[in-house]
Structures are given as C-alpha cells and as structure tokens.
Design a protein around this motif. Structure first.
Motif, PDB file in Angstrom:
ATOM      1  N   UNK A  30       0.958  -1.291   0.218  1.00 31.66           N
ATOM      2  CA  UNK A  30       0.165   0.055  -0.043  1.00 31.66           C
ATOM      3  C   UNK A  30       0.745   1.120   0.070  1.00 31.66           C
ATOM      4  N   UNK A  31       0.552   2.442  -0.895  1.00 31.05           N
ATOM      5  CA  UNK A  31       1.178   3.404  -0.986  1.00 31.05           C
ATOM      6  C   UNK A  31       0.586   4.653  -0.225  1.00 31.05           C
ATOM      7  N   UNK A  32       1.039   5.181   0.514  1.00 31.63           N
ATOM      8  CA  UNK A  32       0.433   6.277   1.336  1.00 31.63           C
ATOM      9  C   UNK A  32       1.099   7.754   1.029  1.00 31.63           C
ATOM     10  N   UNK A  33       0.408   8.907   0.833  1.00 30.94           N
ATOM     11  CA  UNK A  33       0.714   9.889   0.193  1.00 30.94           C
ATOM     12  C   UNK A  33       0.580  11.032   1.126  1.00 30.94           C
ATOM     13  N   UNK A  45      -3.597  11.455  -9.708  1.00 31.63           N
ATOM     14  CA  UNK A  45      -3.653  10.118 -10.067  1.00 31.63           C
ATOM     15  C   UNK A  45      -2.073   9.560  -9.989  1.00 31.63           C
ATOM     16  N   UNK A  46      -2.039   8.233  -9.400  1.00 32.58           N
ATOM     17  CA  UNK A  46      -0.844   7.543  -9.272  1.00 32.58           C
ATOM     18  C   UNK A  46      -0.332   6.985 -10.536  1.00 32.58           C
ATOM     19  N   UNK A  61       6.211  -0.599 -18.762  1.00 31.15           N
ATOM     20  CA  UNK A  61       4.933  -1.170 -18.396  1.00 31.15           C
ATOM     21  C   UNK A  61       4.352   0.005 -17.476  1.00 31.15           C
ATOM     22  N   UNK A  62       3.136   0.641 -17.600  1.00 36.86           N
ATOM     23  CA  UNK A  62       2.607   1.857 -16.775  1.00 36.86           C
ATOM     24  C   UNK A  62       1.315   1.322 -16.458  1.00 36.86           C
ATOM     25  N   UNK A  63       1.048   1.463 -14.897  1.00 40.47           N
ATOM     26  CA  UNK A  63      -0.622   1.425 -14.763  1.00 40.47           C
ATOM     27  C   UNK A  63      -0.910   2.445 -13.656  1.00 40.47           C
ATOM     28  N   UNK A  64      -2.056   3.124 -13.917  1.00 40.97           N
ATOM     29  CA  UNK A  64      -2.295   4.205 -13.105  1.00 40.97           C
ATOM     30  C   UNK A  64      -3.511   3.645 -12.100  1.00 40.97           C
ATOM     31  N   UNK A  65      -3.449   4.385 -10.719  1.00 34.59           N
ATOM     32  CA  UNK A  65      -4.391   4.394  -9.893  1.00 34.59           C
ATOM     33  C   UNK A  65      -4.915   5.721  -9.113  1.00 34.59           C
ATOM     34  N   UNK A  66      -6.169   5.659  -8.694  1.00 32.97           N
ATOM     35  CA  UNK A  66      -6.503   6.858  -8.006  1.00 32.97           C
ATOM     36  C   UNK A  66      -6.344   6.595  -6.651  1.00 32.97           C
ATOM     37  N   UNK A  67      -6.145   7.402  -5.819  1.00 32.84           N
ATOM     38  CA  UNK A  67      -5.776   7.561  -4.369  1.00 32.84           C
ATOM     39  C   UNK A  67      -7.441   7.451  -3.713  1.00 32.84           C
ATOM     40  N   UNK A  68      -7.436   6.708  -2.487  1.00 31.19           N
ATOM     41  CA  UNK A  68      -8.794   6.799  -1.697  1.00 31.19           C
ATOM     42  C   UNK A  68      -8.848   8.148  -0.744  1.00 31.19           C
ATOM     43  N   UNK A  69      -9.763   8.204  -0.093  1.00 32.64           N
ATOM     44  CA  UNK A  69      -9.854   9.360   0.997  1.00 32.64           C
ATOM     45  C   UNK A  69      -8.703   9.541   1.940  1.00 32.64           C
ATOM     46  N   UNK A  70      -8.021   8.531   2.234  1.00 35.83           N
ATOM     47  CA  UNK A  70      -6.957   8.533   3.077  1.00 35.83           C
ATOM     48  C   UNK A  70      -5.739   8.671   2.344  1.00 35.83           C
ATOM     49  N   UNK A  71      -5.712   9.155   1.149  1.00 37.75           N
ATOM     50  CA  UNK A  71      -4.629   9.263   0.280  1.00 37.75           C
ATOM     51  C   UNK A  71      -3.676   8.052   0.069  1.00 37.75           C
TER      52      UNK A  71
END
Length: 91
Positions: A30-33, A45-46, A61-71
C-alpha cells in the motif's frame, strides 16, 4: 500489508518510510501519500511503472491508480510481481 509512505512537496516525491518489499507479497503493498504542498484542490492520479523511467526504457509497463480518501492506493501486483525496480509518479 507492506506500507510505503511518500511525501509530496511541490513537484517532488520523497520516500518517508517503507518496510522490506518482497516479490509476490501476499497481502500487497500500500502507498500512502503525505501532501506537503498545494495539492488539496486536485485529484491526483498515481502512475506506477516497471523499470527505470529516467533514462527511459523502451515500452515501460505503466499502470495508473486513484487515491482513496486517506490518500492511499495499492501498488498493482503486475508492478511488483517480478524482481527489479519500479517508479512512482503523480499527475
């Protein structure tokens, strides 16, 4: 679950803390920003990329992800399934 903490200051990402990352981690990573600058009005967007971005590799190879409410977001398993480096970016 392994937690990777990343501070975001202006246009720089700074690794704050992590634990040993192991290939094929069962529970994932898990990544926390921690945003330390003026990102509050944005929906970042990460971007995760396998291998080196600079100097650029051919067809990374690249993949994007959105952050949740906790970043936070989960590092996609495809990015950490093999030995080697990966890069993280925000836009």
């Amino acid at each position: 679950m392994v937690l990777l903490k990343i501070a975001v200051k202006d246009n720089k990402l700074i690794k704050v803390r992590d634990r040993l990352m192991i290939e094929d981690t069962i529970n994932g990573i898990k990544c926390h920003f921690e945003f330390r600058s003026n990102w509050s009005d944005l929906n970042p967007t990460v971007v995760f990329a396998r291998g080196h971005i600079y100097p650029a590799t051919q067809n990374p190879q690249t993949i994007t992800a959105l952050l949740d409410d906790n970043n936070e977001c989960i590092v996609p398993p495809e990015i950490v399934s093999e030995k080697g480096e990966f890069s993280i970016g925000l836009f």
